[in-house]
Design a protein around this motif. Structure first.
Motif, PDB file in Angstrom:
ATOM      1  N   GLY A   1       0.788  -1.228   0.000  1.00 18.80           N
ATOM      2  CA  GLY A   1       0.000   0.000   0.000  1.00 18.80           C
ATOM      3  C   GLY A   1       0.814   1.269   0.000  1.00 18.80           C
ATOM      4  O   GLY A   1       0.265   2.365   0.197  1.00 18.80           O
ATOM      5  N   ALA A   2       2.119   1.183  -0.252  1.00 17.18           N
ATOM      6  CA  ALA A   2       2.996   2.347  -0.140  1.00 17.18           C
ATOM      7  C   ALA A   2       2.569   3.484  -1.064  1.00 17.18           C
ATOM      8  O   ALA A   2       2.506   4.647  -0.653  1.00 17.18           O
ATOM      9  CB  ALA A   2       4.440   1.947  -0.433  1.00 17.18           C
ATOM     10  N   ARG A   3       2.284   3.157  -2.303  1.00 17.59           N
ATOM     11  CA  ARG A   3       1.956   4.207  -3.283  1.00 17.59           C
ATOM     12  C   ARG A   3       0.705   4.979  -2.857  1.00 17.59           C
ATOM     13  O   ARG A   3       0.667   6.218  -2.910  1.00 17.59           O
ATOM     14  CB  ARG A   3       1.763   3.589  -4.662  1.00 17.59           C
ATOM     15  CG  ARG A   3       1.537   4.610  -5.774  1.00 17.59           C
ATOM     16  CD  ARG A   3       1.402   3.914  -7.115  1.00 17.59           C
ATOM     17  NE  ARG A   3       2.590   3.147  -7.451  1.00 17.59           N
ATOM     18  CZ  ARG A   3       3.682   3.680  -8.001  1.00 17.59           C
ATOM     19  NH1 ARG A   3       3.726   4.971  -8.260  1.00 17.59           N
ATOM     20  NH2 ARG A   3       4.708   2.925  -8.298  1.00 17.59           N
ATOM     21  N   TRP A   4      -0.318   4.252  -2.401  1.00 15.23           N
ATOM     22  CA  TRP A   4      -1.570   4.911  -2.031  1.00 15.23           C
ATOM     23  C   TRP A   4      -1.421   5.706  -0.743  1.00 15.23           C
ATOM     24  O   TRP A   4      -1.958   6.813  -0.622  1.00 15.23           O
ATOM     25  CB  TRP A   4      -2.677   3.871  -1.886  1.00 15.23           C
ATOM     26  CG  TRP A   4      -3.064   3.268  -3.189  1.00 15.23           C
ATOM     27  CD1 TRP A   4      -2.791   2.003  -3.633  1.00 15.23           C
ATOM     28  CD2 TRP A   4      -3.770   3.916  -4.255  1.00 15.23           C
ATOM     29  NE1 TRP A   4      -3.284   1.824  -4.903  1.00 15.23           N
ATOM     30  CE2 TRP A   4      -3.892   2.970  -5.302  1.00 15.23           C
ATOM     31  CE3 TRP A   4      -4.319   5.187  -4.421  1.00 15.23           C
ATOM     32  CZ2 TRP A   4      -4.539   3.274  -6.498  1.00 15.23           C
ATOM     33  CZ3 TRP A   4      -4.967   5.486  -5.615  1.00 15.23           C
ATOM     34  CH2 TRP A   4      -5.074   4.546  -6.641  1.00 15.23           C
ATOM     35  N   ILE A   5      -0.675   5.188   0.206  1.00 10.28           N
ATOM     36  CA  ILE A   5      -0.486   5.910   1.467  1.00 10.28           C
ATOM     37  C   ILE A   5       0.269   7.209   1.234  1.00 10.28           C
ATOM     38  O   ILE A   5      -0.095   8.272   1.765  1.00 10.28           O
ATOM     39  CB  ILE A   5       0.249   5.013   2.484  1.00 10.28           C
ATOM     40  CG1 ILE A   5      -0.658   3.853   2.912  1.00 10.28           C
ATOM     41  CG2 ILE A   5       0.683   5.823   3.704  1.00 10.28           C
ATOM     42  CD1 ILE A   5       0.040   2.783   3.714  1.00 10.28           C
ATOM     43  N   LEU A   6       1.319   7.165   0.422  1.00  7.67           N
ATOM     44  CA  LEU A   6       2.081   8.375   0.131  1.00  7.67           C
ATOM     45  C   LEU A   6       1.244   9.387  -0.648  1.00  7.67           C
ATOM     46  O   LEU A   6       1.366  10.606  -0.442  1.00  7.67           O
ATOM     47  CB  LEU A   6       3.349   8.025  -0.651  1.00  7.67           C
ATOM     48  CG  LEU A   6       4.392   7.222   0.132  1.00  7.67           C
ATOM     49  CD1 LEU A   6       5.526   6.773  -0.783  1.00  7.67           C
ATOM     50  CD2 LEU A   6       4.947   8.032   1.296  1.00  7.67           C
TER      51      LEU A   6
ATOM     52  N   ILE B   1      -2.094   9.724  -0.450  1.00  9.99           N
ATOM     53  CA  ILE B   1      -3.057  10.303   0.490  1.00  9.99           C
ATOM     54  C   ILE B   1      -2.401  11.380   1.343  1.00  9.99           C
ATOM     55  O   ILE B   1      -2.992  12.438   1.607  1.00  9.99           O
ATOM     56  CB  ILE B   1      -3.672   9.195   1.369  1.00  9.99           C
ATOM     57  CG1 ILE B   1      -4.602   8.309   0.531  1.00  9.99           C
ATOM     58  CG2 ILE B   1      -4.434   9.788   2.549  1.00  9.99           C
ATOM     59  CD1 ILE B   1      -5.040   7.043   1.232  1.00  9.99           C
ATOM     60  N   GLN B   2      -1.179  11.138   1.773  1.00 12.65           N
ATOM     61  CA  GLN B   2      -0.475  12.102   2.618  1.00 12.65           C
ATOM     62  C   GLN B   2      -0.304  13.459   1.931  1.00 12.65           C
ATOM     63  O   GLN B   2      -0.294  14.494   2.601  1.00 12.65           O
ATOM     64  CB  GLN B   2       0.901  11.553   3.018  1.00 12.65           C
ATOM     65  CG  GLN B   2       0.842  10.440   4.045  1.00 12.65           C
ATOM     66  CD  GLN B   2       2.223   9.895   4.363  1.00 12.65           C
ATOM     67  OE1 GLN B   2       3.182  10.116   3.628  1.00 12.65           O
ATOM     68  NE2 GLN B   2       2.332   9.172   5.469  1.00 12.65           N
ATOM     69  N   ARG B   3      -0.198  13.445   0.628  1.00 14.44           N
ATOM     70  CA  ARG B   3       0.005  14.698  -0.104  1.00 14.44           C
ATOM     71  C   ARG B   3      -1.210  15.605  -0.034  1.00 14.44           C
ATOM     72  O   ARG B   3      -1.092  16.824  -0.189  1.00 14.44           O
ATOM     73  CB  ARG B   3       0.336  14.403  -1.566  1.00 14.44           C
ATOM     74  CG  ARG B   3       1.697  13.763  -1.786  1.00 14.44           C
ATOM     75  CD  ARG B   3       1.885  13.341  -3.217  1.00 14.44           C
ATOM     76  NE  ARG B   3       1.688  14.454  -4.152  1.00 14.44           N
ATOM     77  CZ  ARG B   3       1.649  14.317  -5.479  1.00 14.44           C
ATOM     78  NH1 ARG B   3       1.787  13.113  -6.018  1.00 14.44           N
ATOM     79  NH2 ARG B   3       1.475  15.362  -6.246  1.00 14.44           N
TER      80      ARG B   3
ATOM     81  N   MET C   1      -5.179  16.573   9.903  1.00 16.02           N
ATOM     82  CA  MET C   1      -6.019  15.516   9.328  1.00 16.02           C
ATOM     83  C   MET C   1      -5.294  14.176   9.373  1.00 16.02           C
ATOM     84  O   MET C   1      -5.889  13.145   9.707  1.00 16.02           O
ATOM     85  CB  MET C   1      -6.411  15.887   7.900  1.00 16.02           C
ATOM     86  CG  MET C   1      -7.376  17.070   7.792  1.00 16.02           C
ATOM     87  SD  MET C   1      -7.550  17.695   6.089  1.00 16.02           S
ATOM     88  CE  MET C   1      -8.354  16.301   5.300  1.00 16.02           C
ATOM     89  N   GLN C   2      -4.002  14.190   9.054  1.00 15.14           N
ATOM     90  CA  GLN C   2      -3.228  12.959   9.117  1.00 15.14           C
ATOM     91  C   GLN C   2      -3.135  12.444  10.552  1.00 15.14           C
ATOM     92  O   GLN C   2      -3.224  11.240  10.795  1.00 15.14           O
ATOM     93  CB  GLN C   2      -1.829  13.184   8.547  1.00 15.14           C
ATOM     94  CG  GLN C   2      -1.802  13.393   7.040  1.00 15.14           C
ATOM     95  CD  GLN C   2      -0.388  13.473   6.500  1.00 15.14           C
ATOM     96  OE1 GLN C   2       0.439  12.605   6.748  1.00 15.14           O
ATOM     97  NE2 GLN C   2      -0.098  14.531   5.756  1.00 15.14           N
TER      98      GLN C   2
END
Length: 274
Positions: free
Chosen positions: A246-251, A253-255, A261-262
């Motif tokens: 899930g690395a790509r999606w988590i990074l 979302i963080q943007r 919120m995070q």
């Protein structure tokens, strides 16, 4: 031309898989770890095990000198060795925090110092620093681990610019959840450090999150190894590669989330939606 690679933390997980991947790509691969007995399988496959302790400078110097003595070059350094020691910042002794920095950051930096003269003489090379999605965002009870990975990201960016004149590139790998020993170590240390303190109820819930992540969304280490091999082979690699779990999606979302919120999202996830 014979190409040589040094992979640290190679007794299991991402390091072991990376050593196999680079061997398959034609490298002479030195697999480094503290315990040589755990690399018997790699040795049988043709990888060269080498003893290396990232908190022992003499060990690091001896390993690099041995490789250069046997092959005359080091083309790729994969700084993969590291661990996650968890617990509330208030509870973790500074001695343990310093040890985590020694392994996760200073050990990697020292190996860079040791291999760079040879890479400069060769007029080329690749340094691969295995960071984490944890180098881009924090989580409860992981302050020291995340601090080491934030630091590794900054070190990598600065080093990459310094090495432009010498044709040496620095690549950062940012794994997500991966099926390795890392999760078990983080889980055990979190309970040991904070399971019975004022943070206990919250630390125990977060420890269960690590258990779930290790079974539900984790990718096999071979996923990361393939990305490392592809990055090393690229004529112009990207500076960063998210990898598995899930690395790509988590990074991504963080943007788009503010820090607050995070914080709220991570805390809810940490506590099982509580």
């Amino acid at each position: 031309m014979n190409r040589t690679a040094l992979v640290t933390g190679a007794s299991s997980g991402i390091g072991e898989a990376t050593a196999k991947a680079l061997l398959a790509d034609g490298y002479t691969v030195y697999a480094a770890a503290r315990r040589l007995d755990r690399m018997a399988g790699l040795a049988a496959a043709g990888v060269r095990p080498i003893a290396l302790d990232l908190i022992d400078d003499a060990s690091m110097v001896a390993a690099v000198e041995k490789i250069l003595g046997e092959t005359g070059r080091i083309d790729v350094l994969v700084n993969n060795a590291g661990y996650g020691s968890y617990g509330a910042l208030e509870d973790v002794p500074l001695e343990e925090a310093r040890r985590q920095f020694e392994v996760n950051l200073f050990g990697a930096a020292r190996l860079c110092q040791l291999v760079l003269p040879a890479m400069r003489t060769q007029k080329g090379g690749r340094i691969v620093n295995v960071s984490s999605i944890g180098g881009k965002g924090g989580e409860p009870f992981g302050a020291w681990y995340h601090a080491t990975k934030f630091a590794l990201e900054g070190l990598s960016d600065s080093l990459r610019m310094e090495l432009i004149p010498f044709g040496i590139d620095v690549i950062v790998i940012e794994p997500g959840a991966i099926r390795t020993e890392w999760g078990g170590i983080a889980h055990e240390s979190m309970l040991r450090m904070s399971g019975d303190t004022a943070y206990g109820p919250y630390a125990r819930r977060h420890a269960r999150l690590h258990e779930r992540a290790g079974t539900r969304m984790a990718s096999p280490p071979e996923v990361v190894a393939r990305i490392i091999a592809r990055a090393v082979a690229s004529k112009r690699p990207r500076t960063r590669y998210p990898a598995g779990g899930g690395a790509r999606w988590i990074l991504l979302i963080q943007r788009f989330l503010t820090d607050r919120m995070q914080d709220r999202l991570m805390w809810r996830v940490s506590q099982g939606g509580a």
